[in-house]
Design a protein around this motif. Structure first.
Motif, mmCIF file in Angstrom:
data_model
loop_
_atom_site.group_PDB
_atom_site.id
_atom_site.type_symbol
_atom_site.label_atom_id
_atom_site.label_comp_id
_atom_site.label_asym_id
_atom_site.label_seq_id
_atom_site.Cartn_x
_atom_site.Cartn_y
_atom_site.Cartn_z
ATOM 1 N N GLU A 9 12.739 2.276 -9.584
ATOM 2 C CA GLU A 9 13.181 1.788 -8.266
ATOM 3 C C GLU A 9 11.984 1.333 -7.427
ATOM 4 O OE1 GLU A 9 15.383 5.046 -6.631
ATOM 5 O OE2 GLU A 9 17.071 4.783 -8.035
ATOM 6 N N ILE A 10 10.913 2.156 -7.441
ATOM 7 C CA ILE A 10 9.734 1.824 -6.627
ATOM 8 C C ILE A 10 9.033 0.589 -7.191
ATOM 9 C CG2 ILE A 10 7.750 3.109 -7.608
ATOM 10 C CD1 ILE A 10 8.758 3.575 -4.019
ATOM 11 N N GLU A 11 9.000 0.449 -8.523
ATOM 12 C CA GLU A 11 8.399 -0.733 -9.155
ATOM 13 C C GLU A 11 9.187 -1.988 -8.815
ATOM 14 O OE1 GLU A 11 8.156 0.498 -13.240
ATOM 15 O OE2 GLU A 11 6.035 1.059 -13.054
ATOM 16 N N LYS A 39 0.820 -1.223 0.000
ATOM 17 C CA LYS A 39 0.000 0.000 0.000
ATOM 18 C C LYS A 39 0.853 1.271 0.000
ATOM 19 C CE LYS A 39 -4.226 1.541 2.297
ATOM 20 N NZ LYS A 39 -5.107 1.310 3.449
ATOM 21 N N ARG A 40 1.829 1.323 0.899
ATOM 22 C CA ARG A 40 2.679 2.511 1.015
ATOM 23 C C ARG A 40 3.484 2.721 -0.263
ATOM 24 N NH1 ARG A 40 7.770 3.455 2.094
ATOM 25 N NH2 ARG A 40 8.190 1.254 2.457
ATOM 26 N N LEU A 41 4.023 1.612 -0.804
ATOM 27 C CA LEU A 41 4.809 1.709 -2.029
ATOM 28 C C LEU A 41 3.941 2.109 -3.216
ATOM 29 C CD1 LEU A 41 7.055 -1.473 -1.590
ATOM 30 C CD2 LEU A 41 7.757 0.900 -1.329
ATOM 31 N N GLU A 42 2.719 1.577 -3.270
ATOM 32 C CA GLU A 42 1.806 1.919 -4.360
ATOM 33 C C GLU A 42 1.413 3.395 -4.300
ATOM 34 O OE1 GLU A 42 0.972 0.355 -6.944
ATOM 35 O OE2 GLU A 42 1.340 -1.769 -6.578
ATOM 36 N N GLU A 43 1.249 3.913 -3.075
ATOM 37 C CA GLU A 43 0.925 5.327 -2.896
ATOM 38 C C GLU A 43 2.087 6.192 -3.398
ATOM 39 O OE1 GLU A 43 -0.851 8.751 -2.332
ATOM 40 O OE2 GLU A 43 -1.891 6.829 -2.144
ATOM 41 N N LEU A 90 10.949 -2.362 -6.041
ATOM 42 C CA LEU A 90 10.646 -2.631 -4.632
ATOM 43 C C LEU A 90 9.310 -3.356 -4.493
ATOM 44 C CD1 LEU A 90 11.748 0.671 -2.837
ATOM 45 C CD2 LEU A 90 12.749 -1.593 -2.514
ATOM 46 N N ILE A 91 8.299 -2.907 -5.280
ATOM 47 C CA ILE A 91 6.970 -3.550 -5.242
ATOM 48 C C ILE A 91 7.092 -4.998 -5.699
ATOM 49 C CG2 ILE A 91 4.675 -3.568 -6.321
ATOM 50 C CD1 ILE A 91 4.864 -0.442 -6.349
ATOM 51 N N GLU A 92 7.852 -5.211 -6.779
ATOM 52 C CA GLU A 92 8.050 -6.568 -7.312
ATOM 53 C C GLU A 92 8.727 -7.457 -6.276
ATOM 54 O OE1 GLU A 92 10.290 -8.750 -11.057
ATOM 55 O OE2 GLU A 92 10.081 -6.567 -11.081
ATOM 56 N N GLU A 93 9.759 -6.924 -5.612
ATOM 57 C CA GLU A 93 10.480 -7.683 -4.583
ATOM 58 C C GLU A 93 9.568 -7.999 -3.401
ATOM 59 O OE1 GLU A 93 13.814 -5.228 -3.650
ATOM 60 O OE2 GLU A 93 14.948 -5.817 -5.463
ATOM 61 N N GLU A 94 8.743 -7.011 -3.047
ATOM 62 C CA GLU A 94 7.810 -7.195 -1.929
ATOM 63 C C GLU A 94 6.810 -8.294 -2.241
ATOM 64 O OE1 GLU A 94 7.125 -6.241 1.914
ATOM 65 O OE2 GLU A 94 8.586 -5.211 0.689
ATOM 66 N N MET A 95 6.343 -8.321 -3.495
ATOM 67 C CA MET A 95 5.362 -9.326 -3.916
ATOM 68 C C MET A 95 5.960 -10.731 -3.931
ATOM 69 S SD MET A 95 2.514 -7.786 -4.314
ATOM 70 C CE MET A 95 1.404 -8.675 -5.376
ATOM 71 N N LYS A 96 7.285 -10.806 -4.136
ATOM 72 C CA LYS A 96 7.957 -12.109 -4.180
ATOM 73 C C LYS A 96 8.160 -12.683 -2.785
ATOM 74 C CE LYS A 96 10.448 -11.535 -8.543
ATOM 75 N NZ LYS A 96 11.759 -11.240 -9.158
ATOM 76 N N LYS A 97 8.185 -11.777 -1.785
ATOM 77 C CA LYS A 97 8.385 -12.236 -0.406
ATOM 78 C C LYS A 97 7.236 -13.120 0.028
ATOM 79 C CE LYS A 97 10.962 -8.199 1.222
ATOM 80 N NZ LYS A 97 10.876 -7.018 2.097
#
Length: 650
Positions: free
Chosen positions: A424-426, A282-286, A428-435
Motif C-alpha cells: 500500500e505504501i509503495e 519523505k514521510r512515506l519513505e520513512e 502511494l509513493i508511486e502515485e505521489e511520484m506520478k503527480k
C-alpha cells in the motif's frame, strides 16, 4: 558532487547577467533559502532569476510552485522592488558576493557558507534580509549599515609583485597556497598547476622564481579563458558544472551549453527536481523504512518460532524413540533421589563421572528446584522431570512445540498484514511520484523574430508587425520596413507604427485589417473609444527628417505626401491559436484575420474588465479548447487597457 558556485563561476555568470540591464521587475517569490525574481526584458520576454543563499545565482527555467501565503520577506522585496528596473550587477572583489542595483536599492546575494540575501537602500542601510545575524565584525539587522566581510585577494587583479609576496614564503604545498591565499578554491589551483606542469605537492617556498612566474602566467590564462560552459559527467552522473574548458576534466564526458546560465540551470535544476521528489515522498519513505524494519523483525521471529517448534517436537519424539531406556532412567533416578536426597545424588553422579560410568557421563546438569535432570542422548540435551512419568515428560515438549506452532501461525498472519501495508505504501509513493512536481521546467520555445513586436497574419496571409513602445516603433520602421512593404498609422497620439511585409502585393482587405490593427493597438483602446481613423502610405514617404526647427524623438517619424485614409474604423480584435510555419502561436488581430486561420476565436473590444481579468478569462477558454497558454503570453499580445469579450466562436 558540486553544491555551490565558486568565485570563478560567479565572475562568469555576473558578466552574462549584465544582459538583464533594463529588465523590469515583475514579481518576486521566496521559498526557504531561495528567491526567484520574475523579470520582463523588452523584446525578449520573461526571464526568471534564481538566487539561493550560499549556493547559486543564474537564470532558470525550473520553477518551484510558489507558497500559498507569501512570506514577510517576499512582501518586503515586492514592496520596494516590484516595477523597478534591473540597473546593474557586479561581483564584489572576486568574492562570492553579488550586488544587484534596482533603482535606489541594492539586493546583495551572499553565496558563501550558509549565505544570505540582503536588501539595502541608497545609503547602504539594511532594510531587510533573508535571515538576521550578528558576527564579530558586522551585523545583518534592519537599520544597520551593511558591512562587507573582510576582503580577500583577487587572482584576477593581483600583480606579479603581490603574488610573489603572498606565495613565495608559504611553507605549505603550492596547491594549498594558491587555493587559500588567492581565493580560487582547490579545483582551479589544481588546473593552474596542471597547465604549468608543476607538482602540486611541492612546497611553495621551495619553488624557483621561474616556476612561480609560470604559475602566475597560467593563473592569468585560466581566469581570462574564453567562456565554454559545460557539465561534467562521471559514469553518467553529473559531478560538476564549469564556465570554461578545464584540462583537469580532459577525459570526462561533457555536455556543452550556449550560456553558463543554461548549464547552471540544467545542473542545479535537476538537483532541485530530485530534492523536490525526495521531499515530497519523505514521510512515506520513512513509513516504508519502518515497515521494512518490522518485516525483518517478523522474519526473525518466524525463524525463531519455527526452530523452537522443530526442536521441541524432536525432543518429544526422542523420548518415545528411547522409551524403555528413559523410562528406566526416570525410575532409577527417582529412587536414588528419594533414598539419598539431591545433594548426595549429585555427589554420586560426580563420582560416577570420574569413574567413567556411562549413565553418570550422560548427565549434564541437575536442578533440585525443578526436580529435573538434563541428560545428553543421541547428541541432544533433554531435560527430564523426575516427578513426572515418561509420557508427561514427552507431553511437556509436545506442548511447547504446539505453542511455538501457534505463535508461528500468528507471526505469519502478522507478516502477511505487514506485507500488504508495504504494498500500500509503495503504491502511494508511486502515485505521489506520478503527480505533477512542485518544481516544473518551463520549456521555452524559441520565439520567431516578429514576436518581439505586435503582429498578426492577415486574412490574405501577409505578416503585419507593429511597435510596442518607442524602441520597437523605431525598430519596425528603421530595421524591418523594406521598399516593397506598406506603412500604416492611426490618427491617434501614441499609436504604433504598423508595417505590412511585402504589402505592395497585398489586397484591400489586408490593408484595411492593418489599419484596424493600428487603431485597436493605440491609446484609443484604453480611452474606451469605439472607432478611429487611420491611413496607409509607401515606405519612401516615411522619414526621420523633421520640419525645420523641430526635433523628432525616439520612435517618432514624419510622413510626407499623400495619405490614404480609412475613417471610422471600429476598434475590435479577436484572439485565438493559429498554426504558422508548423507552430501553434497565440495571435491577436482583426476578426477576419483570425477567422481565416482558425475555427475558434474570441472577439474582444474596449470595455470595463481589467486587463488581468480579461487575460484570465481568455486563458480559461483556451484551456477548454485544450491549450495551456501562460498568462504573460496572452497579456503580451492584447491591446493596452481594459476590455471585454463580445463573442466566443467555437
Amino acid at each position: 558532487m558540486k553544491e555551490e558556485m565558486s568565485s570563478v563561476d560567479i565572475k562568469y555568470i555576473v558578466e552574462e547577467l549584465k544582459s538583464l540591464k533594463g529588465a523590469r521587475i515583475d514579481k518576486i517569490y521566496h521559498d526557504g533559502s531561495e528567491i526567484r525574481i520574475k523579470l520582463h526584458k523588452a523584446g525578449e520576454g520573461r526571464k526568471d532569476l534564481i538566487i539561493e543563499a550560499g549556493k547559486r545565482i543564474h537564470l532558470t527555467s525550473y520553477i518551484r510552485e510558489a507558497p500559498k501565503m507569501p512570506s514577510s520577506f517576499t512582501m518586503l522585496l515586492r514592496k520596494h522592488l516590484s516595477g523597478g528596473f534591473f540597473d546593474n550587477i557586479e561581483q564584489h572583489d572576486f568574492d562570492r558576493i553579488v550586488k544587484i542595483r534596482i533603482g535606489n536599492y541594492t539586493l546583495i546575494a551572499e553565496l558563501f557558507r550558509k549565505g544570505n540575501i540582503i536588501l539595502v537602500d541608497e545609503n547602504n542601510i539594511i532594510i531587510g534580509a533573508l535571515r538576521y545575524e550578528e558576527f564579530k565584525d558586522r551585523a545583518i539587522k534592519p537599520k544597520h549599515e551593511y558591512k562587507l566581510p573582510p576582503a580577500r585577494e583577487s587572482p584576477i587583479e593581483v600583480s606579479w609583485e603581490r603574488f610573489l609576496e603572498l606565495i613565495k614564503s608559504e611553507n605549505v604545498e603550492i596547491v594549498r597556497a594558491l587555493a587559500r591565499k588567492l581565493n580560487m578554491g582547490g579545483l582551479y589551483a589544481e588546473e593552474i598547476l596542471l597547465r604549468a606542469e608543476i607538482d602540486k605537492k611541492k612546497k611553495a617556498n621551495e619553488l624557483s622564481e621561474d616556476d612561480l612566474r609560470l604559475i602566475f602566467e597560467k593563473m592569468k590564462e585560466v581566469f581570462n579563458a574564453p567562456k565554454k560552459p559545460n557539465i561534467i559527467y562521471k559514469d553518467g552522473t553529473m559531478i560538476d558544472v564549469v564556465p570554461i574548458e578545464l584540462k583537469w576534466y580532459e577525459n570526462y564526458e561533457k555536455k556543452y551549453f550556449e550560456t553558463f546560465s543554461e548549464a547552471l540551470d540544467e545542473y542545479f535544476g535537476k538537483i532541485t527536481v530530485e530534492k523536490a521528489k525526495i521531499e515530497r515522498t519523505k514521510r512515506l519513505e520513512e513509513k516504508k523504512r519502518q515497515i521494512l524494519a518490522t518485516l525483518r523483525r517478523q522474519e526473525e521471529q518466524m525463524k525463531g518460532f519455527e526452530a523452537e517448534m522443530k526442536k521441541n517436537q524432536e525432543l518429544g519424539d526422542l523420548i518415545y524413540a528411547n522409551f524403555t531406556f528413559i523410562d528406566n532412567l526416570l525410575r532409577e533416578f527417582s529412587k536414588a533421589v528419594e533414598k539419598l536426597g539431591w545433594e548426595e545424588f549429585k555427589k554420586r553422579i560426580e563420582e560416577g563421572k570420574k569413574a567413567g560410568n556411562k549413565i553418570a557421563l550422560m548427565v549434564k546438569s541437575i536442578d533440585p528446584k525443578e526436580k529435573a535432570v538434563t541428560i545428553e542422548i543421541e547428541g541432544r540435551k533433554i531435560k527430564l522431570y523426575l516427578n513426572k512419568s515418561i509420557g508427561e515428560n514427552a507431553e511437556i515438549y509436545y506442548e511447547k512445540a504446539k505453542k511455538a506452532k501457534h505463535k508461528l501461525e500468528g507471526a505469519k498472519r502478522a507478516y502477511e498484514d505487514t506485507k500488504k501495508k508495504l504494498q500500500e505504501i509503495e503504491k502511494l509513493i508511486e502515485e505521489e511520484m506520478k503527480k505533477e512536481l512542485k518544481v516544473k521546467k518551463l520549456e521555452k520555445r524559441k520565439k520567431k523574430w516578429f514576436e518581439k513586436f505586435r503582429w498578426f497574419i492577415s486574412s490574405e496571409g501577409f505578416l503585419v508587425i507593429g511597435g510596442k513602445d518607442a524602441t520597437t516603433n523605431e525598430m519596425v520602421v528603421k530595421r524591418h520596413m523594406g521598399d516593397n512593404d506598406l506603412y500604416c498609422h492611426a490618427d491617434v497620439h501614441g499609436a504604433p507604427h504598423v508595417v505590412i511585409k511585402d504589402g505592395q502585393k497585398a489586397g484591400e482587405k489586408t490593408i484595411f485589417e492593418a489599419c484596424q490593427f493600428a487603431v485597436s493597438m493605440s491609446k484609443a483602446w484604453s480611452e474606451g473609444v469605439y472607432s478611429a481613423d487611420a491611413y496607409w502610405a509607401y515606405p519612401n514617404q516615411v522619414t526621420k527628417k523633421a520640419p525645420s526647427g523641430e526635433y523628432l524623438g525616439k520612435g517618432a517619424f514624419m510622413v510626407y505626401g499623400k495619405r490614404n485614409w480609412y475613417h471610422g474604423i471600429p476598434l475590435k480584435l479577436a484572439v485565438g491559436i493559429i498554426n504558422y510555419e508548423g507552430e501553434d502561436l497565440v495571435m491577436c488581430g482583426p476578426v477576419d484575420a483570425l477567422k481565416a486561420h482558425t475555427k475558434r476565436y474570441i472577439v474582444i473590444r474596449p470595455g470595463d474588465l481589467k486587463k488581468s481579468e480579461l487575460v484570465k478569462k481568455i486563458k480559461k477558454i483556451f484551456e477548454r479548447w485544450g491549450y495551456k497558454v501562460a498568462e504573460e503570453d496572452i497579456m503580451a499580445i492584447l491591446p493596452p487597457g481594459e476590455g471585454e469579450i463580445v463573442e466566443v466562436v467555437e
